[in-house]
Design an enzyme around this catalytic site. Structure first.
Site, PDB file in Angstrom:
ATOM      1  N   ASP A 297      54.406  41.710  28.372  1.00 45.12           N
ATOM      2  CA  ASP A 297      53.146  42.055  27.711  1.00 45.12           C
ATOM      3  C   ASP A 297      53.235  41.784  26.211  1.00 45.12           C
ATOM      4  O   ASP A 297      52.279  41.286  25.603  1.00 45.12           O
ATOM      5  CB  ASP A 297      52.813  43.523  27.969  1.00 45.12           C
ATOM      6  N   VAL A 401      26.480  32.056  35.723  1.00 44.87           N
ATOM      7  CA  VAL A 401      25.478  31.866  36.776  1.00 44.87           C
ATOM      8  C   VAL A 401      26.188  31.675  38.112  1.00 44.87           C
ATOM      9  O   VAL A 401      27.410  31.760  38.203  1.00 44.87           O
ATOM     10  CB  VAL A 401      24.539  30.675  36.451  1.00 44.87           C
ATOM     11  N   LYS A 408      25.812  25.086  37.639  1.00 44.18           N
ATOM     12  CA  LYS A 408      26.542  25.346  36.395  1.00 44.18           C
ATOM     13  C   LYS A 408      26.439  24.153  35.442  1.00 44.18           C
ATOM     14  O   LYS A 408      26.222  24.331  34.235  1.00 44.18           O
ATOM     15  CB  LYS A 408      28.015  25.666  36.699  1.00 44.18           C
ATOM     16  N   SER A 430      35.414  31.070  38.855  1.00 46.46           N
ATOM     17  CA  SER A 430      36.670  31.532  39.442  1.00 46.46           C
ATOM     18  C   SER A 430      37.431  30.417  40.141  1.00 46.46           C
ATOM     19  O   SER A 430      38.635  30.530  40.349  1.00 46.46           O
ATOM     20  CB  SER A 430      36.397  32.668  40.432  1.00 46.46           C
ATOM     21  N   HIS A 451      37.465  33.053  32.644  1.00 51.30           N
ATOM     22  CA  HIS A 451      37.345  33.705  33.950  1.00 51.30           C
ATOM     23  C   HIS A 451      37.588  35.204  33.826  1.00 51.30           C
ATOM     24  O   HIS A 451      38.718  35.646  33.646  1.00 51.30           O
ATOM     25  CB  HIS A 451      38.338  33.075  34.937  1.00 51.30           C
ATOM     26  N   ASN A 501      43.668  32.819  41.344  1.00 53.15           N
ATOM     27  CA  ASN A 501      43.120  32.523  42.669  1.00 53.15           C
ATOM     28  C   ASN A 501      43.946  31.482  43.412  1.00 53.15           C
ATOM     29  O   ASN A 501      44.027  31.514  44.646  1.00 53.15           O
ATOM     30  CB  ASN A 501      41.664  32.080  42.561  1.00 53.15           C
TER      31      ASN A 501
END
Length: 715
Positions: A297, A401, A408, A430, A451, A501
């Site tokens: 982090d 959208v 897009k 995404s 994202h 993803n």
């Protein structure tokens, strides 16, 4: 000057009162490292040797008091044998004891934050005066350990075992008024009056008006609880805290056990108990993983900060597409101080977005985290619009959208003509390629992906996606804006699914294989939740939306057909075709009812078995360990590929992306640290056992080379 070092100085203030000041040279904050501890010993010796000293004020020369121990030294120290760790802690505590045992009164003047060892230093003082803006706490449990510089000994004797257990087990920062209420500090003053407040206390102690020796004495003795009180206090606390922390985070309960075991001892013997328990925790894999996460982090924050130099200041933002997602983005921007336009083509979507922002702000007011005045200010910072009339001065536009490339592209091309030439356009996609979307733009250098994860206000991660033509300024400005919104940005390069993803869908792929092999999805959920995931894969699919998962799976299959394309129908196909879309329409893998709080509650619905029956191709016997491996091996291997392909720059960023983005179990540290914990060679051998399941389970050549050479992802 009585003493002068690189971290500590001791000098006279007035009439026998001296100031012991922490001011670590070359650092923005004070922390306890080997140098600081050694200098504290020398400083205490110098004070003890000076007969003119009548009282000591401990303070900081920086904006914060002391942030705690130097975590980077933990990594080396925790590799030592347990006995050496115990000895090291006891040696450090002898220094704190020497300060506590000075023959003169001592006062700690707390500014900024005093955490961990910083607060433990203050606890060794006779009195504590705290700035109204300061925060104090013992956050060690978040690193898989508990306080090791006397915190489990002095704090219970100072504020009572119940309060101390709450502070230590929660690991939270505490405000000045709360600290005063429980007796952790003796006075609270305005920041500009901190030194004056400390001087007042020390003078009253020197004059005899305050009995500092009587104030000190309880910290040296056993806890003032009889056997029955101890049993009630500690056994109840252990049960409650164990339920809160869960079985994978032992530190909070171990802290209570240490306090209990040391309750009937005086300070020195109690510190031995603390040191022994601390060393045991320090040697656990949980501590190794959580400390690794903390360091990762810090690395993320350093990398994000490096973008500040060239980032443009975002004074006005805009979001295209209202609704729940747009409203969430607008809320996050406004509540963190950046005004935002929220545009949609439909009035009802605008209202939905405003309602979402208003609801989130209202929740903060109810919890006391926001004043009604600040709520009104944030709402006023969100300006709804159906046109581009006010877009001329916008610095960044977040497009949110529908997840359709043609829509897009059309919206992005349209807004590009309405903003100034150096405005940044960012797509909240995404899965859709940033390079593909950029083809519709005249200024692709000003375009990136941004994202957000749902729900926006809760999920800490933002993936900033660099396309082939994205400029460094566009990336830096988007990173800076994400930070300003209170998010943790990670820069990734463009590919289907980006980082999170792309890694998540092989995990879902493993789940689909298990269901097709006849394994009960409820059992799979239970096994993976026990492994440490916040929810099992079937439940997660329902929350994400079966239709969303179906679309994402198709995008990933198109992008990586060699390993993510499956010609057979899967559980997701069956549910999608049956219009069981998850929580959004009340039925997915599970059925959903509304609980008393109005939240969806999952229940088993036997009718789903008929829906799934056609996609079950075999009945394979698998162990719980098999279930874990069928799912974790492809997730881990895809993370390795993302690192090797340069989608993500470092192992630290890859692991933090999974922890922040999909709830990878923090106590396991991330996918790459999980491989390290097994051993790279052992993990490769494990993956090879499942090679018949397909290419998702095949280690890369580079990973095999790492295994052969005995390498790790983290040293």
């Amino acid at each position: 000057m009585i003493y002068e070092g690189k971290a500590i100085t001791v000098k006279a203030l007035e009439s026998g009162i001296v100031e012991l000041k922490f001011d670590l040279k070359g650092e923005s904050v004070n922390k306890f490292n080997r140098l600081t501890l050694n200098e504290l010993r020398q400083a205490v010796d110098a004070i003890r040797a000076d007969a003119s000293v009548k009282g000591v004020i401990v303070r900081s020369g920086k904006d914060v008091f002391i942030v705690g121990a130097d975590i980077t030294e933990f990594v080396d120290n925790f590799k030592l044998p347990e006995a050496e760790l115990v000895a090291g802690n006891l040696e450090a505590n002898r220094i704190f004891n020497a300060f506590e045992d000075l023959e003169v009164p001592t006062v700690a003047a707390i500014n900024g934050i005093a955490l961990g060892g910083g607060l433990e230093m203050c606890l060794a003082a006779d009195y504590r005066v705290m700035s109204t803006s300061a925060r104090i706490g013992l956050p060690e449990v978040k690193l898989g350990i508990y306080p090791g510089f006397g915190g489990t000994v002095r704090l219970p004797r100072l504020i009572g075992s119940d309060n101390a257990i709450e502070w230590i087990a929660a690991g939270k920062e505490n405000r000045a008024e709360d600290a005063l209420k429980v007796g952790a500090v003796d006075a609270v003053v305005a920041p500009e009056l901190l030194l004056a407040g400390a001087l007042d206390l020390i003078k009253r102690a020197i004059s005899g008006e305050l009995d500092y020796k009587a104030k000190r004495q309880p910290k040296l003795e056993k806890l003032k609880l009889n056997a029955i009180e101890q049993m009630m206090a500690f056994e109840t606390a252990k049960g409650f805290v164990a339920g809160q922390a869960g079985p994978n985070y032992p530190a909070p309960v171990e802290a209570i056990k240490s306090i209990q075991k040391a309750a009937n001892f005086g300070r020195d013997k109690a510190l031995e108990v603390e040191a022994a328990g601390f060393a045991k925790l320090a040697k656990t894999s949980v501590a190794e993983s959580l400390i690794g996460l903390f360091l990762n982090d810090q690395e993320l924050k350093r990398k994000a900060k490096a973008h500040d130099e060239i980032a443009h200041d975002v004074k006005q933002a805009a979001v295209l597409g209202a609704g729940i997602m747009g409203g969430g983005i607008a809320y996050q921007s406004a509540v963190k101080g950046t005004p935002i336009l929220m545009k949609d083509i439909r009035e009802e979507a605008i209202q939905l977005g405003l309602n979402e922002a208003s609801k989130l702000l209202g929740n903060r007011v109810e919890k006391g985290r926001l004043t009604p005045a600040k709520m009104a200010e944030a709402l006023n910072a969100i300006r709804p619009t159906l046109s581009y009339g006010d877009f001329a001065n916008v610095d960044i536009v977040v497009e949110a959208v529908v997840e359709n490339p043609k829509v897009k592209q059309a919206v992005l091309a349209e807004v590009e003509g309405q903003v100034k030439d150096d405005a940044i356009l960012a797509s909240n996609t995404s899965t859709i390629s940033i390079n593909l979307l950029a083809k519709a733009l005249k200024r692709p250098e000003n375009f990136v992906g941004m994202h957000f994860f749902n729900p926006v206000h809760m999920m800490p991660l933002v993936e900033v996606i660099r396309g082939e033509k994205s400029s460094d300024v566009a990336v830096a400005t988007t990173v800076a804006y994400a930070k300003k919104m209170g998010k943790n940005p990670i820069v990734v390069n463009d590919c289907p699914g980006f980082l999170v993803n792309r890694v998540l869908f092989p995990y879902f792929g493993g789940f689909a294989k298990l269901v097709s092999a006849g394994v009960d999805f409820v059992r799979i959920d239970k096994v993976m939740e026990k492994f440490g995931w916040p929810m099992g894969p079937a439940y997660l699919m329902d929350v994400v939306g079966i239709d969303t998962g179906h679309h994402g799976r198709d995008v990933m299959a198109e992008g990586f057909p060699d390993r993510m394309k499956d010609e057979r129908r899967s559980a997701v196909d069956a549910l999608y075709e049956a219009n069981r879309l998850g929580q959004k329409n009340g039925k997915g893998f599970y059925a959903y009812e509304t609980d008393k709080r109005g939240k969806p509650k999952k229940v088993f619905d036997a009718t789903v078995l008929d829906v799934l029956k056609p996609i079950v191709f075999e009945q394979r016997e698998v162990t719980d360990e098999d279930i874990i491996n069928w799912m974790m091996v492809p997730l881990c291997l895809e993370t390795v590929r993302c690192l090797e392909d340069g989608i993500v720059e470092t192992a630290a960023e890859a692991d933090m992306g999974l922890v922040y983005g999909i709830g990878f179990p923090p106590f396991r540290g991330g996918a790459l640290r999980y491989i390290d914990s097994i051993g790279v060679a052992e993990f490769v051998a494990l993956a090879d056992q499942y090679a018949d399941l397909g290419p998702l389970y095949h280690p890369t050549a580079k990973l095999r080379e790492m295994a052969k050479n005995g390498q790790r992802f983290f040293n």
